[in-house]
Motif scaffolding. Structure first.
Motif, PDB file in Angstrom:
ATOM      1  N   UNK A 460      -4.121 -14.591 -36.929  1.00 44.52           N
ATOM      2  CA  UNK A 460      -4.890 -13.999 -35.828  1.00 44.52           C
ATOM      3  C   UNK A 460      -6.322 -13.730 -36.292  1.00 44.52           C
ATOM      4  N   UNK A 461      -7.278 -14.325 -35.596  1.00 43.85           N
ATOM      5  CA  UNK A 461      -8.689 -14.118 -35.971  1.00 43.85           C
ATOM      6  C   UNK A 461      -9.454 -13.276 -34.951  1.00 43.85           C
ATOM      7  N   UNK A 462      -8.999 -13.314 -33.707  1.00 41.31           N
ATOM      8  CA  UNK A 462      -9.640 -12.495 -32.670  1.00 41.31           C
ATOM      9  C   UNK A 462      -8.565 -11.770 -31.869  1.00 41.31           C
ATOM     10  N   UNK A 463      -8.901 -10.584 -31.437  1.00 45.99           N
ATOM     11  CA  UNK A 463      -8.090  -9.962 -30.387  1.00 45.99           C
ATOM     12  C   UNK A 463      -8.967  -9.871 -29.143  1.00 45.99           C
ATOM     13  N   UNK A 464      -8.344 -10.006 -27.996  1.00 44.37           N
ATOM     14  CA  UNK A 464      -9.047  -9.773 -26.731  1.00 44.37           C
ATOM     15  C   UNK A 464      -8.266  -8.689 -26.020  1.00 44.37           C
ATOM     16  N   UNK A 465      -8.883  -7.518 -25.895  1.00 40.10           N
ATOM     17  CA  UNK A 465      -8.188  -6.396 -25.269  1.00 40.10           C
ATOM     18  C   UNK A 465      -9.033  -5.892 -24.119  1.00 40.10           C
ATOM     19  N   UNK A 466      -8.442  -5.893 -22.946  1.00 35.79           N
ATOM     20  CA  UNK A 466      -9.186  -5.568 -21.733  1.00 35.79           C
ATOM     21  C   UNK A 466     -10.501  -6.344 -21.672  1.00 35.79           C
ATOM     22  N   UNK A 467     -10.447  -7.615 -22.047  1.00 35.86           N
ATOM     23  CA  UNK A 467     -11.620  -8.483 -21.923  1.00 35.86           C
ATOM     24  C   UNK A 467     -12.631  -8.382 -23.051  1.00 35.86           C
ATOM     25  N   UNK A 468     -12.445  -7.436 -23.956  1.00 37.10           N
ATOM     26  CA  UNK A 468     -13.393  -7.299 -25.071  1.00 37.10           C
ATOM     27  C   UNK A 468     -12.889  -8.115 -26.253  1.00 37.10           C
ATOM     28  N   UNK A 469     -13.684  -9.080 -26.659  1.00 39.18           N
ATOM     29  CA  UNK A 469     -13.284  -9.917 -27.785  1.00 39.18           C
ATOM     30  C   UNK A 469     -13.724  -9.263 -29.093  1.00 39.18           C
ATOM     31  N   UNK A 470     -12.804  -9.228 -30.034  1.00 37.13           N
ATOM     32  CA  UNK A 470     -13.046  -8.559 -31.317  1.00 37.13           C
ATOM     33  C   UNK A 470     -12.747  -9.549 -32.441  1.00 37.13           C
ATOM     34  N   UNK A 471     -13.756  -9.848 -33.247  1.00 36.04           N
ATOM     35  CA  UNK A 471     -13.536 -10.665 -34.432  1.00 36.04           C
ATOM     36  C   UNK A 471     -12.885  -9.784 -35.494  1.00 36.04           C
ATOM     37  N   UNK A 472     -11.689 -10.151 -35.936  1.00 37.85           N
ATOM     38  CA  UNK A 472     -10.951  -9.272 -36.850  1.00 37.85           C
ATOM     39  C   UNK A 472     -11.426  -9.370 -38.292  1.00 37.85           C
ATOM     40  N   UNK A 473     -12.435 -10.241 -38.517  1.00 34.41           N
ATOM     41  CA  UNK A 473     -13.054 -10.254 -39.850  1.00 34.41           C
ATOM     42  C   UNK A 473     -14.101  -9.152 -39.979  1.00 34.41           C
ATOM     43  N   UNK A 474     -14.433  -8.503 -38.867  1.00 32.14           N
ATOM     44  CA  UNK A 474     -15.354  -7.370 -38.941  1.00 32.14           C
ATOM     45  C   UNK A 474     -14.588  -6.131 -38.502  1.00 32.14           C
ATOM     46  N   UNK A 475     -15.019  -5.012 -39.009  1.00 37.91           N
ATOM     47  CA  UNK A 475     -14.263  -3.788 -38.693  1.00 37.91           C
ATOM     48  C   UNK A 475     -14.995  -2.878 -37.717  1.00 37.91           C
TER      49      UNK A 475
END
Ligand SMILES: [Zn+2]
Length: 484
Positions: A460-475
């Motif tokens: 898993x490299x990105x999560x999209x939660x309620x439309x907000x994309x989050x790169x999981x390599x950054x905190x």
């Protein structure tokens, strides 16, 4: 303590230092913060704040200030005037209550006009040639509830003929009493309009409203077109490609169209969108500059030098933008793999205390979106979309949830927590909170909330939660989940 900067361009040519004064609009661009009304910070200021600013302007004795009437709920509506010039300019803002950008800019302009030191010659020249009339926040009831319509549920800008609302009656009476040469009709439009099919956000849109269905041009409308041409040339220096024209369909119930018909050269200004500026503070600054430039162009008649064909060539607003586009994602269904683009928009939901909004996402389009563009746009070739998981533990309160290592949970593919008791609507952590036993539908379907994970090579490299994309390599987490 703020200081006005002297603006110089210093160019080094063969060792010679050349300097040249900026024109005043560029100078205002750099000195804007000095005039900005700092108490108006976002789009959610209320009538009471405007009222107290007007009270303090009264004490400065620079403007002629009158309470000209009241809204349906009895809130004061003011007219401020200044100047002694023959040419009259009338500006009114926020007849749609949730369109406040220009109101804030007008208060910046009031600070500019009330200053007695800086830009002395410019101010003196404008005020000797032009008399300015301002009616900020025409719809205070709508502003306080952040709604387009007034509290009678009527759109004031469709009430120019019937005049059923006190706000429309007032606007019409004030207009008739001034008989201005120029009128500025100040609004906000969707941040998702594009400039033609350019995929650029329409940051400022103009219109010289037509006065009939045939869209005829008389000398009154021609002057609006010429002035818009001048303002377009100016703004293009600051936001090239981000200026468009609003639909020019005749609307017989609207004020702009009627004022143009009555002989006032009317200019519609719509504040649209600018990336990473949800509170439209940059667009507010552009309003400040363009309106002051308009006063100057009217004062010295320089707008007449502009060709109306500049106006004619400005592209119309189009709808080519989504808030987020994810391209070339692979998805699996019934054992088949296929590729799709996904478009996601956010809806603004007003907080209960009306101090701001939170965002709720929705999948808007699925398929080949190559002729559309995302304000945020990702090419995810080689990535696979997968559904997120709901963590099985039931939390009894938000404090317990907040103890969890959110980042680790996201990397494991969790996107939702179960929270037994929550009466909120929004989750401050990047997780959705599910409060009842009925699981929300997060399948990839138009109309559904956009919540899923994105993998590459299984990880898993990105999560999209309620439309907000989050790169999981950054905190660095941002934005919000929802409570379901
Ligand atoms: Zn509007």
């Amino acid at each position: 303590m703020h200081k006005i900067k002297t603006i110089l361009i210093i160019i080094f040519i063969n060792g010679i230092i050349m300097s040249q004064n900026f024109n005043f609009e560029q100078s205002l661009y750099y000195n804007y913060e000095f005039f900005k009304e700092k108490t108006l910070k976002d789009r959610f200021f209320k009538h009471s704040e405007i009222k107290s600013l007007i009270e303090s302007l009264k004490r400065k004795n620079v403007f002629h200030i009158e309470e000209v009437g009241k809204s349906f709920e009895g809130k004061e509506i003011f007219l401020l005037s200044i100047g002694s010039g023959k040419k009259k300019v009338f500006l009114w803002s926020q007849m749609h209550g949730d369109e406040p950008t220009a109101t804030a800019a007008l208060f910046d302009i009031f600070n500019f006009l009330a200053d007695t030191v800086h830009y002395y010659d410019l101010r003196k020249f404008i005020l000797q040639n032009v008399t300015l009339y301002f009616m900020p926040m025409v719809n205070p009831d709508g502003a306080d509830n952040f709604t387009r319509r007034n509290s009678m549920m009527i759109d004031i800008n469709r009430d120019a003929n019937r005049l059923e609302t006190p706000e429309a009656r007032l606007l019409m009476n004030v207009f008739d009493s001034i008989k201005a040469d120029f009128g500025f009709n100040l609004h906000d439009q969707s941040h998702r309009f594009s400039v033609g099919n350019s995929f650029k956000q329409a940051t400022i849109s103009f219109l010289a409203p037509p006065f009939d269905y045939e869209k005829n041009i008389d000398s009154v409308r021609l002057n609006s077109m010429k002035l818009i041409s001048g303002l377009y040339e100016l703004l293009n220096k600051f936001i090239p490609g981000h200026i468009s024209k609003y639909s020019d369909d005749y609307e017989p119930r609207a004020f702009g169209d009627n004022f143009q018909k009555k002989g006032t050269s009317t200019i519609l200004v719509e504040s649209g969108g600018w990336k990473n500026d949800p509170e439209k503070q940059f667009i507010r600054k552009l309003n400040f500059i363009l309106l002051l430039s308009a006063f100057k162009q009217i004062a010295d008649d320089s707008y007449k030098n502009f060709d109306e064909n500049i106006y004619n060539s400005i592209p119309f607003n189009e709808e080519r933008l989504y808030d987020l586009v994810l391209r070339n994602l692979t998805i699996s269904k019934n054992g088949f793999d296929y590729k799709l683009d996904l478009a996601i928009n956010f809806e603004e939901i007003l907080l209960k205390d009306k101090s701001g909004v939170f965002l709720k996402s929705q999948i808007e389009n699925i398929g080949d979106l190559s002729n559309y563009y995302g304000i945020e746009d990702y090419d995810l070739t080689g990535y696979r979309l997968d559904s997120g998981k709901t963590f099985s533990k039931e939390f009894s309160n938000l404090k317990e949830v907040e103890k969890v290592d959110v980042f680790e949970m996201l990397k494991k593919g969790y996107t939702n927590f179960i929270l037994k008791n929550s009466n909120g609507e929004v989750s401050d952590i990047p997780f959705n909170l599910i409060t009842d036993k009925k699981k929300p539908d997060f399948s990839i379907k138009i109309g559904n909330n956009a919540t899923f994970v994105i993998r590459r090579n299984g990880k898993i490299e990105y999560s999209v939660i309620n439309g907000f994309i989050q790169n999981l390599n950054t905190k660095t987490f941002k934005n919000n989940g929802l409570v379901f």
